[in-house]
Design an enzyme around this catalytic site. Sequence first.
Site, PDB file in Angstrom:
ATOM      1  N   ASP A   1       0.852  -1.192   0.000  1.00  0.00           N
ATOM      2  CA  ASP A   1       0.000   0.000   0.000  1.00  0.00           C
ATOM      3  C   ASP A   1       0.892   1.248   0.000  1.00  0.00           C
ATOM      4  O   ASP A   1       1.681   1.449   0.922  1.00  0.00           O
ATOM      5  CB  ASP A   1      -0.859  -0.060   1.277  1.00  0.00           C
ATOM      6  N   ILE A   2       0.744   2.084  -1.001  1.00  0.00           N
ATOM      7  CA  ILE A   2       1.627   3.257  -1.122  1.00  0.00           C
ATOM      8  C   ILE A   2       1.449   4.236   0.040  1.00  0.00           C
ATOM      9  O   ILE A   2       2.392   4.936   0.411  1.00  0.00           O
ATOM     10  CB  ILE A   2       1.416   3.971  -2.486  1.00  0.00           C
TER      11      ILE A   2
ATOM     12  N   GLY B   1      -9.602   4.058  -6.405  1.00  0.00           N
ATOM     13  CA  GLY B   1      -8.277   3.449  -6.509  1.00  0.00           C
ATOM     14  C   GLY B   1      -7.261   4.062  -5.562  1.00  0.00           C
ATOM     15  O   GLY B   1      -7.566   4.377  -4.407  1.00  0.00           O
TER      16      GLY B   1
ATOM     17  N   ASP C   1      -5.966   6.989  -5.616  1.00  0.00           N
ATOM     18  CA  ASP C   1      -6.364   8.363  -5.280  1.00  0.00           C
ATOM     19  C   ASP C   1      -7.229   8.368  -4.014  1.00  0.00           C
ATOM     20  O   ASP C   1      -6.959   9.109  -3.059  1.00  0.00           O
ATOM     21  CB  ASP C   1      -7.152   8.925  -6.489  1.00  0.00           C
TER      22      ASP C   1
ATOM     23  N   THR D   1      -2.616   2.439 -14.838  1.00  0.00           N
ATOM     24  CA  THR D   1      -2.857   1.016 -15.159  1.00  0.00           C
ATOM     25  C   THR D   1      -4.044   0.410 -14.404  1.00  0.00           C
ATOM     26  O   THR D   1      -4.296  -0.788 -14.509  1.00  0.00           O
ATOM     27  CB  THR D   1      -1.605   0.149 -14.909  1.00  0.00           C
ATOM     28  N   GLY D   2      -4.784   1.231 -13.666  1.00  0.00           N
ATOM     29  CA  GLY D   2      -6.003   0.756 -13.008  1.00  0.00           C
ATOM     30  C   GLY D   2      -7.189   1.060 -13.888  1.00  0.00           C
ATOM     31  O   GLY D   2      -7.261   0.593 -15.027  1.00  0.00           O
ATOM     32  N   VAL D   3      -8.100   1.902 -13.421  1.00  0.00           N
ATOM     33  CA  VAL D   3      -9.298   2.222 -14.215  1.00  0.00           C
ATOM     34  C   VAL D   3      -8.965   2.937 -15.528  1.00  0.00           C
ATOM     35  O   VAL D   3      -9.748   2.885 -16.470  1.00  0.00           O
ATOM     36  CB  VAL D   3     -10.361   3.042 -13.438  1.00  0.00           C
ATOM     37  N   TYR D   4      -7.791   3.570 -15.612  1.00  0.00           N
ATOM     38  CA  TYR D   4      -7.417   4.253 -16.856  1.00  0.00           C
ATOM     39  C   TYR D   4      -6.957   3.287 -17.956  1.00  0.00           C
ATOM     40  O   TYR D   4      -6.764   3.710 -19.103  1.00  0.00           O
ATOM     41  CB  TYR D   4      -6.373   5.335 -16.601  1.00  0.00           C
TER      42      TYR D   4
HETATM   43  P1  ADP Z   1      -5.513   5.171 -12.724  1.00  0.00           P
HETATM   44  O1  ADP Z   1      -6.819   5.914 -12.731  1.00  0.00           O
HETATM   45  O2  ADP Z   1      -4.337   6.087 -12.968  1.00  0.00           O
HETATM   46  O3  ADP Z   1      -5.520   3.966 -13.605  1.00  0.00           O
HETATM   47  P2  ADP Z   1      -5.939   3.560 -10.289  1.00  0.00           P
HETATM   48  O4  ADP Z   1      -5.932   4.064  -8.899  1.00  0.00           O
HETATM   49  O5  ADP Z   1      -7.223   3.040 -10.845  1.00  0.00           O
HETATM   50  O6  ADP Z   1      -5.324   4.744 -11.196  1.00  0.00           O
HETATM   51  O7  ADP Z   1      -4.850   2.416 -10.425  1.00  0.00           O
HETATM   52  C1  ADP Z   1      -3.464   2.612 -10.481  1.00  0.00           C
HETATM   53  C2  ADP Z   1      -2.775   1.457  -9.798  1.00  0.00           C
HETATM   54  O8  ADP Z   1      -2.772   1.678  -8.395  1.00  0.00           O
HETATM   55  C3  ADP Z   1      -3.445   0.086  -9.997  1.00  0.00           C
HETATM   56  O9  ADP Z   1      -2.446  -0.864 -10.286  1.00  0.00           O
HETATM   57  C4  ADP Z   1      -4.090  -0.185  -8.640  1.00  0.00           C
HETATM   58  O10 ADP Z   1      -4.149  -1.572  -8.371  1.00  0.00           O
HETATM   59  C5  ADP Z   1      -3.083   0.480  -7.723  1.00  0.00           C
HETATM   60  N1  ADP Z   1      -3.524   0.812  -6.351  1.00  0.00           N
HETATM   61  C6  ADP Z   1      -4.769   0.978  -5.848  1.00  0.00           C
HETATM   62  N2  ADP Z   1      -4.720   1.273  -4.538  1.00  0.00           N
HETATM   63  C7  ADP Z   1      -3.397   1.316  -4.194  1.00  0.00           C
HETATM   64  C8  ADP Z   1      -2.678   1.555  -2.980  1.00  0.00           C
HETATM   65  N3  ADP Z   1      -3.299   1.832  -1.818  1.00  0.00           N
HETATM   66  N4  ADP Z   1      -1.310   1.491  -3.019  1.00  0.00           N
HETATM   67  C9  ADP Z   1      -0.659   1.226  -4.175  1.00  0.00           C
HETATM   68  N5  ADP Z   1      -1.274   0.993  -5.344  1.00  0.00           N
HETATM   69  C10 ADP Z   1      -2.627   1.022  -5.353  1.00  0.00           C
END
Ligand code: ADP
Length: 181
Positions: A18-19, A40, A42, A128-131
């Site tokens: 978790d970042i 996500g 954010d 690489t998540g919802v985008y």
């Molecule tokens: P984007 O809209 O830029 O695609 P997302 O938040 O949907 O951003 O996803 C970006 C990446 O962050 C994905 O690989 C997701 O699994 C990851 N992610 C989500 N929550 C966390 C977290 N708490 N710590 C690290 N990475 C995360």
Amino acid sequence: MAMEFKFEERTIALVKGDITKQEVDIIVNAANPSLRGGGGVDGAIHRAGGEVILQECIQKYPHGCKTGEARITTAGKMAAKWVIHTPGPVWKGGHVGEVSLLESSYRNSISLANEYKADSIAFPSISTGVYGFPIHLAAKIAIKTVLSMFSRTTLSRVHFVLFSEKDFQIYFKELKNFIIN
Ligand code: ADP
């Protein structure tokens, strides 16, 4: 889980986790252009840091932030000092500048970290998540862009924080191509 690598006398850590828990000067947020929070990573950053991050975004950045640019706020209750918010591109097939916009997100984040004289920074896998950006390509861009600037900055540590084992392995494979040659 974490693995560390040396590169030009600096350290790169690949972390699965978790970042928001990273003990670094700056956490990068894969934001959206409104800078008003979202899902996500954010959502996780705003929840962990608390209200102050959103308040600062509204006050300092009333018009949000364009895709590929980067803006900075404090990090509220997190261990980090700052959050750099950068909206990565939405993947639309690869023909509308997605690659250069993702490069810009990493480049502008590193430049801003350098302006703030940061020693350490943690990146999520932007876009690489919802985008929907393909993770293999995104990993290559992330690593190449960051490593090309690293030694000309105040930074001594960069963390790439991946949420899943699969993403971690993809970054590991890409990083090996750059470092172990
Ligand atoms: P984007 O809209 O830029 O695609 P997302 O938040 O949907 O951003 O996803 C970006 C990446 O962050 C994905 O690989 C997701 O699994 C990851 N992610 C989500 N929550 C966390 C977290 N708490 N710590 C690290 N990475 C995360």
